[in-house]
Design a protein around this motif. Structure first.
Motif, mmCIF file in Angstrom:
data_model
loop_
_atom_site.group_PDB
_atom_site.id
_atom_site.type_symbol
_atom_site.label_atom_id
_atom_site.label_comp_id
_atom_site.label_asym_id
_atom_site.label_seq_id
_atom_site.Cartn_x
_atom_site.Cartn_y
_atom_site.Cartn_z
ATOM 1 N N LEU A 37 0.815 -1.207 0.000
ATOM 2 C CA LEU A 37 0.000 0.000 0.000
ATOM 3 C C LEU A 37 0.852 1.263 0.000
ATOM 4 N N LEU A 38 1.857 1.288 0.848
ATOM 5 C CA LEU A 38 2.675 2.485 0.982
ATOM 6 C C LEU A 38 3.540 2.730 -0.250
ATOM 7 N N LYS A 39 4.014 1.641 -0.874
ATOM 8 C CA LYS A 39 4.791 1.828 -2.095
ATOM 9 C C LYS A 39 3.918 2.389 -3.205
ATOM 10 N N ARG A 40 2.723 1.827 -3.352
ATOM 11 C CA ARG A 40 1.822 2.319 -4.401
ATOM 12 C C ARG A 40 1.437 3.763 -4.134
ATOM 13 N N GLN A 41 1.199 4.119 -2.884
ATOM 14 C CA GLN A 41 0.871 5.492 -2.522
ATOM 15 C C GLN A 41 1.997 6.441 -2.920
ATOM 16 N N THR A 42 3.236 6.029 -2.661
ATOM 17 C CA THR A 42 4.387 6.844 -3.027
ATOM 18 C C THR A 42 4.508 6.987 -4.540
ATOM 19 N N GLN A 43 4.318 5.893 -5.272
ATOM 20 C CA GLN A 43 4.406 5.940 -6.734
ATOM 21 C C GLN A 43 3.379 6.895 -7.324
ATOM 22 N N LEU A 44 2.144 6.829 -6.818
ATOM 23 C CA LEU A 44 1.102 7.714 -7.335
ATOM 24 C C LEU A 44 1.400 9.166 -6.989
ATOM 25 N N GLY A 45 1.935 9.392 -5.793
ATOM 26 C CA GLY A 45 2.263 10.757 -5.397
ATOM 27 C C GLY A 45 3.362 11.358 -6.243
ATOM 28 N N ARG A 46 4.328 10.530 -6.631
ATOM 29 C CA ARG A 46 5.447 11.027 -7.425
ATOM 30 C C ARG A 46 5.097 11.209 -8.897
ATOM 31 N N SER A 47 4.056 10.539 -9.357
ATOM 32 C CA SER A 47 3.702 10.602 -10.775
ATOM 33 C C SER A 47 3.231 11.983 -11.198
ATOM 34 N N GLY A 48 2.679 12.740 -10.249
ATOM 35 C CA GLY A 48 2.182 14.065 -10.566
ATOM 36 C C GLY A 48 0.826 14.052 -11.255
ATOM 37 N N THR A 49 0.288 12.869 -11.507
ATOM 38 C CA THR A 49 -1.015 12.750 -12.161
ATOM 39 C C THR A 49 -2.127 13.104 -11.176
ATOM 40 N N LYS A 50 -3.085 13.909 -11.645
ATOM 41 C CA LYS A 50 -4.149 14.363 -10.747
ATOM 42 C C LYS A 50 -5.532 14.077 -11.315
ATOM 43 N N ASP A 51 -5.638 13.017 -12.136
ATOM 44 C CA ASP A 51 -6.943 12.702 -12.695
ATOM 45 C C ASP A 51 -7.818 11.995 -11.669
ATOM 46 N N ALA A 52 -9.083 11.774 -12.049
ATOM 47 C CA ALA A 52 -10.055 11.203 -11.119
ATOM 48 C C ALA A 52 -9.686 9.783 -10.712
ATOM 49 N N ALA A 53 -9.141 8.999 -11.664
ATOM 50 C CA ALA A 53 -8.785 7.616 -11.369
ATOM 51 C C ALA A 53 -7.669 7.548 -10.327
ATOM 52 N N THR A 54 -6.670 8.422 -10.470
ATOM 53 C CA THR A 54 -5.566 8.448 -9.504
ATOM 54 C C THR A 54 -6.064 8.867 -8.125
ATOM 55 N N ALA A 55 -6.894 9.888 -8.091
ATOM 56 C CA ALA A 55 -7.438 10.358 -6.809
ATOM 57 C C ALA A 55 -8.265 9.269 -6.137
ATOM 58 N N SER A 56 -9.025 8.531 -6.943
ATOM 59 C CA SER A 56 -9.850 7.461 -6.392
ATOM 60 C C SER A 56 -8.994 6.347 -5.812
ATOM 61 N N GLU A 57 -7.911 5.992 -6.526
ATOM 62 C CA GLU A 57 -7.034 4.934 -6.017
ATOM 63 C C GLU A 57 -6.332 5.373 -4.743
ATOM 64 N N LEU A 58 -5.899 6.625 -4.689
ATOM 65 C CA LEU A 58 -5.264 7.136 -3.475
ATOM 66 C C LEU A 58 -6.234 7.099 -2.295
#
Length: 281
Positions: A37-58
């Motif tokens: 969970l924490l690794k995926r959270q870090t990867q999404l945070g670093r991607s800079g992507t702010k679309d709805a799908a990313t926000a939902s996964e976070l």
């Protein structure tokens, strides 16, 4: 202790009693899920992507972390694993090795200045306070005696050649990116006095069941950075591997691509993806 964690795998919720059980196998299962969970959270945070799908996964990740009890619960479970009924803390191995080297008999040089990274308990080295001056740090301190500090944000000038010993016990495998693992090791090298000692503890599969890392390959990486291996402890079928290194001059890599990019060293579907990369090797 640096943030986050292990392989990119589907988020699968274990049974509802997983976060509260104290059975060793359940504890390990929950800790592994925290890593994912924490690794995926870090990867999404670093991607800079702010679309709805990313926000939902976070949001889903954060919700699951809270269901598991949050970071406080994770640290509690990790600290429980250091108790004597779970095999004791790796610090005991480090202390034993330092005594074998006679580092406890250096009254003329004063106490060893030690940096304990990822400390879960404040008193691991209290029994050695007559010859070790320990500074424990962690990303999320659980005790006022443990400094809340990101290792990567330590000031390089004030820490240069400051520490006689550094402990990275179950720390390197928590760093999410392979190149940051290499950067952590290089930072440790620059922070240590000449002939200083570095202790590393890793889950054994990191070096015995990885696609991208073997015991020999890891030893070569450490030599390039400037660490001579003094001690090694593990056993077939065991869960952990322990290393003791001494700082020396870096050894240039003859082929930098062998250490700066992932290269499959073992094939097979059951392998993990743990790797250590040197960005400027």
């Amino acid at each position: 202790m640096p943030k986050a964690r292990k392989r990119k795998t589907p988020i699968v919720a274990p049974s509802s009693d997983a976060a509260t059980s104290s059975r060793p196998e359940v504890t390990r299962s929950v800790i592994r899920e925290f890593h994912v969970l924490l690794k995926r959270q870090t990867q999404l945070g670093r991607s800079g992507t702010k679309d709805a799908a990313t926000a939902s996964e976070l949001d889903r990740i954060q919700q699951r972390i809270q269901e598991l009890g949050g970071l406080e619960r994770y640290q509690h479970m990790s600290a429980t694993g250091q108790k004597d009924d779970r095999g004791g803390g790796s610090h005991k191995i480090f202390i034993g090795w330092m005594k074998e080297l006679g580092l406890h008999k250096r009254e003329d040089k004063g106490k060893l200045k030690m940096l304990e990274v990822g400390a879960l308990l404040p008193d691991n080295y209290q029994s050695c306070s007559s010859w070790i001056d320990c500074r424990p740090i962690d990303l999320n301190s659980r005790h006022p005696a443990i400094l809340q500090q990101d290792f990567f944000l330590l000031d390089p000038l004030t820490n240069q050649e400051k520490w006689s010993a550094i402990s990275l016990s179950l720390v390197l495998n928590f760093v999410p990116e392979p190149k940051d693992r290499g950067r952590m090791l290089r930072m440790a090298h620059s922070m240590m006095v000449q002939d200083g000692h570095l202790f590393i503890a890793l889950p054994l599969p990191c070096v015995t069941n990885s696609r991208y890392l073997t015991i020999e390959h890891f030893k070569a990486i450490m030599s390039i950075i400037g660490f001579k291996q003094l001690k090694e402890k593990w056993r077939e079928g065991g869960k952990m591997v322990y290393y003791l290194y001494q700082k020396e001059e870096p050894s240039p890599a003859q082929d930098g691509t062998l250490f700066s990019k992932k290269r499959e060293l073992r094939a097979g579907p059951s392998r993990n993806n743990f790797a250590v990369l040197l960005a400027d090797a």
